[in-house]
Scaffold this motif. Structure first.
Motif, PDB file in Angstrom:
ATOM      1  N   THR A 192       9.128  -4.070  -5.356  1.00 26.31           N
ATOM      2  CA  THR A 192       9.038  -2.689  -4.899  1.00 26.31           C
ATOM      3  C   THR A 192       9.168  -2.649  -3.381  1.00 26.31           C
ATOM      4  OG1 THR A 192       7.789  -0.603  -5.093  1.00 26.31           O
ATOM      5  CG2 THR A 192       6.504  -2.612  -4.660  1.00 26.31           C
ATOM      6  N   ALA A 193       9.126  -1.444  -2.841  1.00 20.28           N
ATOM      7  CA  ALA A 193       9.255  -1.262  -1.392  1.00 20.28           C
ATOM      8  C   ALA A 193       8.556   0.029  -0.981  1.00 20.28           C
ATOM      9  CB  ALA A 193      10.730  -1.189  -1.003  1.00 20.28           C
ATOM     10  N   GLY A 194       8.355   0.158   0.295  1.00 21.47           N
ATOM     11  CA  GLY A 194       7.817   1.402   0.836  1.00 21.47           C
ATOM     12  C   GLY A 194       8.925   2.439   0.976  1.00 21.47           C
ATOM     13  N   ASP A 195       8.531   3.682   1.036  1.00 20.12           N
ATOM     14  CA  ASP A 195       9.469   4.798   1.160  1.00 20.12           C
ATOM     15  C   ASP A 195      10.039   4.855   2.574  1.00 20.12           C
ATOM     16  OD1 ASP A 195      10.862   7.174   1.103  1.00 20.12           O
ATOM     17  OD2 ASP A 195       9.117   8.429   0.648  1.00 20.12           O
TER      18      ASP A 195
ATOM     19  N   ASP B 103       0.839  -1.193   0.000  1.00 21.34           N
ATOM     20  CA  ASP B 103       0.000   0.000   0.000  1.00 21.34           C
ATOM     21  C   ASP B 103       0.876   1.245   0.000  1.00 21.34           C
ATOM     22  OD1 ASP B 103      -2.425   1.476   0.132  1.00 21.34           O
ATOM     23  OD2 ASP B 103      -2.095   1.783   2.287  1.00 21.34           O
ATOM     24  N   GLY B 104       0.723   2.077  -0.996  1.00 21.90           N
ATOM     25  CA  GLY B 104       1.495   3.311  -1.093  1.00 21.90           C
ATOM     26  C   GLY B 104       2.890   3.150  -1.675  1.00 21.90           C
ATOM     27  N   ALA B 105       3.289   1.935  -2.021  1.00 15.48           N
ATOM     28  CA  ALA B 105       4.620   1.731  -2.603  1.00 15.48           C
ATOM     29  C   ALA B 105       4.679   2.344  -3.999  1.00 15.48           C
ATOM     30  CB  ALA B 105       4.944   0.239  -2.684  1.00 15.48           C
ATOM     31  N   PRO B 106       5.801   2.967  -4.338  1.00 18.83           N
ATOM     32  CA  PRO B 106       5.950   3.498  -5.691  1.00 18.83           C
ATOM     33  C   PRO B 106       5.749   2.391  -6.734  1.00 18.83           C
ATOM     34  CG  PRO B 106       7.710   4.298  -4.287  1.00 18.83           C
ATOM     35  CD  PRO B 106       6.963   3.242  -3.503  1.00 18.83           C
ATOM     36  N   ARG B 107       5.066   2.735  -7.799  1.00 19.87           N
ATOM     37  CA  ARG B 107       4.801   1.815  -8.905  1.00 19.87           C
ATOM     38  C   ARG B 107       3.999   0.594  -8.459  1.00 19.87           C
ATOM     39  NH1 ARG B 107       9.413  -0.467 -10.002  1.00 19.87           N
ATOM     40  NH2 ARG B 107       8.582  -1.497 -11.829  1.00 19.87           N
ATOM     41  N   ARG B 108       3.270   0.726  -7.366  1.00 21.65           N
ATOM     42  CA  ARG B 108       2.526  -0.411  -6.816  1.00 21.65           C
ATOM     43  C   ARG B 108       1.697  -1.123  -7.877  1.00 21.65           C
ATOM     44  NH1 ARG B 108      -2.303  -2.542  -6.343  1.00 21.65           N
ATOM     45  NH2 ARG B 108      -2.987  -3.424  -4.376  1.00 21.65           N
TER      46      ARG B 108
END
Length: 184
Positions: free
Chosen positions: A139-142, A23-28
């Protein structure tokens, strides 16, 4: 070739693509769609899809955050590995699942790049697996607030260094999803 004897098969590993993780990860949406495409291709090719689902204090089993994202549907016949550590092999039955499927090569997708993906690709490699990281399917969270680089740089760095990973009798590779081949 893998150092695991009599393990010629490949499997697609989908790590922690859960609501509370991506949730909210870039390019999710792009990453989830890429993983969905790979899941479909693996199924059509008869390649096992193995799902990994993390739980901890923030991802309580059964909670909405813990659920796999709605865009991806796990089939009842596909293995589901529950974990509570970064490395998908630690404290789980993943090794037994893969051994039963004669898997010596993992194609890895999911989240989070800088935690569970890194731990899992290294864990697999040190256990003797060939490991392909799908460049555009993780991907990953900020985490910049804690001093980490922006997510796009974390992904780029992971893709860069994994392509140079080496060890006797094993291969490490990074390929875009479109170039993943599930044929023998």
């Amino acid at each position: 070739m893998s150092t695991l004897l009599d393990r010629p098969e490949s499997a697609l590993l989908v790590v922690d693509v859960q609501n509370g993780v991506v949730d909210g990860a870039p390019r999710r949406d792009e990453v989830v769609a890429a993983i969905g495409g790979l899941v479909g291709r693996a199924r059509r090719a008869g390649v096992p899809v193995v799902w990994v689902q993390h739980s901890d204090d923030e991802l309580a089993q059964g909670s909405d955050a813990w659920q796999l994202v709605p865009e991806l549907s796990r089939r009842e016949s596909e293995p589901l590995v529950h974990k509570s550590h970064g490395d998908s092999f630690e404290g789980t039955d993943l090794e037994g699942v893969l051994a039963a499927l004669a898997v010596g090569h993992l194609v890895v997708t999911g989240a989070e790049t800088d935690a569970c993906i890194r731990s899992t690709i290294h864990g697999a490699f040190t256990r003797g697996y060939d490991v392909t990281l799908v460049a555009d399917a993780h991907t990953a969270g900020d985490k910049t607030a804690w001093g980490a680089p922006p997510v796009d740089q974390v992904i780029a760095h992971t893709n860069l260094y994994w392509g140079f990973q080496s060890a006797p009798g094993r291969t490490a590779d990074v390929v875009p999803g479109a170039e993943v081949s599930f044929s023998s």
